[in-house]
Design a protein around this motif. Structure first.
Motif, PDB file in Angstrom:
ATOM      1  N   ARG A 102       0.832  -1.208   0.000  1.00  0.00           N
ATOM      2  CA  ARG A 102       0.000   0.000   0.000  1.00  0.00           C
ATOM      3  C   ARG A 102       0.860   1.249   0.000  1.00  0.00           C
ATOM      4  N   ARG A 103       1.925   1.242   0.787  1.00  0.00           N
ATOM      5  CA  ARG A 103       2.801   2.419   0.862  1.00  0.00           C
ATOM      6  C   ARG A 103       3.490   2.650  -0.471  1.00  0.00           C
ATOM      7  N   LEU A 104       3.951   1.597  -1.112  1.00  0.00           N
ATOM      8  CA  LEU A 104       4.587   1.748  -2.420  1.00  0.00           C
ATOM      9  C   LEU A 104       3.599   2.219  -3.484  1.00  0.00           C
ATOM     10  N   ARG A 105       2.346   1.779  -3.388  1.00  0.00           N
ATOM     11  CA  ARG A 105       1.338   2.224  -4.356  1.00  0.00           C
ATOM     12  C   ARG A 105       1.104   3.726  -4.277  1.00  0.00           C
ATOM     13  N   GLN A 106       1.376   4.326  -3.130  1.00  0.00           N
ATOM     14  CA  GLN A 106       1.218   5.772  -2.999  1.00  0.00           C
ATOM     15  C   GLN A 106       2.249   6.529  -3.825  1.00  0.00           C
ATOM     16  N   GLU A 107       3.356   5.883  -4.135  1.00  0.00           N
ATOM     17  CA  GLU A 107       4.427   6.505  -4.912  1.00  0.00           C
ATOM     18  C   GLU A 107       4.164   6.274  -6.395  1.00  0.00           C
ATOM     19  N   LYS A 108       3.195   7.006  -6.940  1.00  0.00           N
ATOM     20  CA  LYS A 108       2.919   6.860  -8.365  1.00  0.00           C
ATOM     21  C   LYS A 108       2.859   8.217  -9.028  1.00  0.00           C
ATOM     22  N   ALA A 109       3.046   8.216 -10.323  1.00  0.00           N
ATOM     23  CA  ALA A 109       3.169   9.457 -11.076  1.00  0.00           C
ATOM     24  C   ALA A 109       1.832  10.157 -11.283  1.00  0.00           C
ATOM     25  N   ASP A 110       0.750   9.435 -11.355  1.00  0.00           N
ATOM     26  CA  ASP A 110      -0.553  10.031 -11.656  1.00  0.00           C
ATOM     27  C   ASP A 110      -1.560   9.557 -10.619  1.00  0.00           C
ATOM     28  N   ASP A 117       5.271   6.794 -20.050  1.00  0.00           N
ATOM     29  CA  ASP A 117       5.952   7.781 -19.205  1.00  0.00           C
ATOM     30  C   ASP A 117       5.440   7.710 -17.764  1.00  0.00           C
ATOM     31  N   ILE A 118       4.136   7.560 -17.598  1.00  0.00           N
ATOM     32  CA  ILE A 118       3.565   7.450 -16.248  1.00  0.00           C
ATOM     33  C   ILE A 118       4.129   6.222 -15.542  1.00  0.00           C
ATOM     34  N   MET A 119       4.209   5.116 -16.250  1.00  0.00           N
ATOM     35  CA  MET A 119       4.704   3.889 -15.633  1.00  0.00           C
ATOM     36  C   MET A 119       6.196   3.997 -15.303  1.00  0.00           C
ATOM     37  N   ARG A 120       6.979   4.610 -16.195  1.00  0.00           N
ATOM     38  CA  ARG A 120       8.415   4.776 -15.920  1.00  0.00           C
ATOM     39  C   ARG A 120       8.630   5.694 -14.716  1.00  0.00           C
ATOM     40  N   GLU A 121       7.880   6.782 -14.658  1.00  0.00           N
ATOM     41  CA  GLU A 121       7.998   7.710 -13.533  1.00  0.00           C
ATOM     42  C   GLU A 121       7.571   7.043 -12.236  1.00  0.00           C
ATOM     43  N   THR A 122       6.535   6.242 -12.287  1.00  0.00           N
ATOM     44  CA  THR A 122       6.073   5.528 -11.092  1.00  0.00           C
ATOM     45  C   THR A 122       7.144   4.554 -10.622  1.00  0.00           C
ATOM     46  N   ARG A 123       7.716   3.798 -11.537  1.00  0.00           N
ATOM     47  CA  ARG A 123       8.780   2.855 -11.174  1.00  0.00           C
ATOM     48  C   ARG A 123       9.944   3.603 -10.530  1.00  0.00           C
ATOM     49  N   LYS A 124      10.308   4.732 -11.123  1.00  0.00           N
ATOM     50  CA  LYS A 124      11.409   5.543 -10.598  1.00  0.00           C
ATOM     51  C   LYS A 124      11.096   6.018  -9.173  1.00  0.00           C
ATOM     52  N   ARG A 125       9.884   6.511  -8.950  1.00  0.00           N
ATOM     53  CA  ARG A 125       9.501   6.997  -7.616  1.00  0.00           C
ATOM     54  C   ARG A 125       9.488   5.873  -6.589  1.00  0.00           C
ATOM     55  N   ARG A 126       8.941   4.735  -6.962  1.00  0.00           N
ATOM     56  CA  ARG A 126       8.858   3.605  -6.032  1.00  0.00           C
ATOM     57  C   ARG A 126      10.240   3.073  -5.676  1.00  0.00           C
ATOM     58  N   GLU A 127      11.090   2.944  -6.685  1.00  0.00           N
ATOM     59  CA  GLU A 127      12.433   2.446  -6.422  1.00  0.00           C
ATOM     60  C   GLU A 127      13.228   3.431  -5.573  1.00  0.00           C
TER      61      GLU A 127
END
Length: 165
Positions: free
Chosen positions: A45-53, A124-134
């Motif tokens: 749940r905490r990682l899901r909060q780190e998303k681009a959109d 782009d949204i998915m790449r940014e989300t991966r970057k934020r989560r990592e």
């Protein structure tokens, strides 16, 4: 230490729950199962909060993520992958197409078949989300001792085995 005693029906167990990591406590399989599930759920749940959109629903984000990882899929394939019905996936895909995150295209040899592909904006949204989560997780992992990171690496291997069983 872990004991293999588990309660037959934990739903009716009214005894207080003892955490698997309480000092000196020998955890039962049921206690470890509960603590593991709770910690895993909280971390997810905490990682899901780190998303681009933050405008996408969980199901929309998951479907877009599947297209990001799997590549182009038909509606049936995406529905199956996401474990939802085709009518439900149709609504999800419609919202993603409307938002400009997914394209629909026909298949040349079968006019009835439609292939779904993430657009550059969706990617782009998915790449940014991966970057934020990592980045979020790496900031926390760096604070662990080398021994804790080794333990986590071992636990990660075990978690992969559990997920694939």
């Amino acid at each position: 230490m872990l004991t293999d005693t588990a309660h037959a029906d934990t739903a009716q167990d009214t005894t207080p729950h003892h955490s698997a990591d309480a000092p000196g406590h020998e955890s039962t399989v049921a206690e470890l199962s509960h603590d593991f599930r709770m910690a895993n759920g909280r971390l997810a749940r905490r990682l899901r909060q780190e998303k681009a959109d933050n405008e996408l629903s969980a199901s929309q984000f998951s479907a877009l993520g599947s297209l990001f990882v799997q590549g182009p899929l038909t509606l049936s394939e995406l529905s199956e992958h996401e474990h939802v019905t085709p009518p439900s996936m149709t609504r999800t895909v419609h919202a993603l197409v409307t938002a400009g995150l997914v394209d629909r295209s026909g298949v040349a040899d079968d006019g009835r078949k439609v292939v779904l592909t993430a657009t550059p904006a969706g990617l782009d949204i998915m790449r940014e989300t991966r970057k934020r989560r990592e980045a979020w997780l790496a900031q926390r992992l760096i604070r662990l001792s080398p021994a804790e990171r080794r333990t986590l690496a071992d636990a990660t291997s075990i978690m992969k085995e559990l997920a694939n069983s």
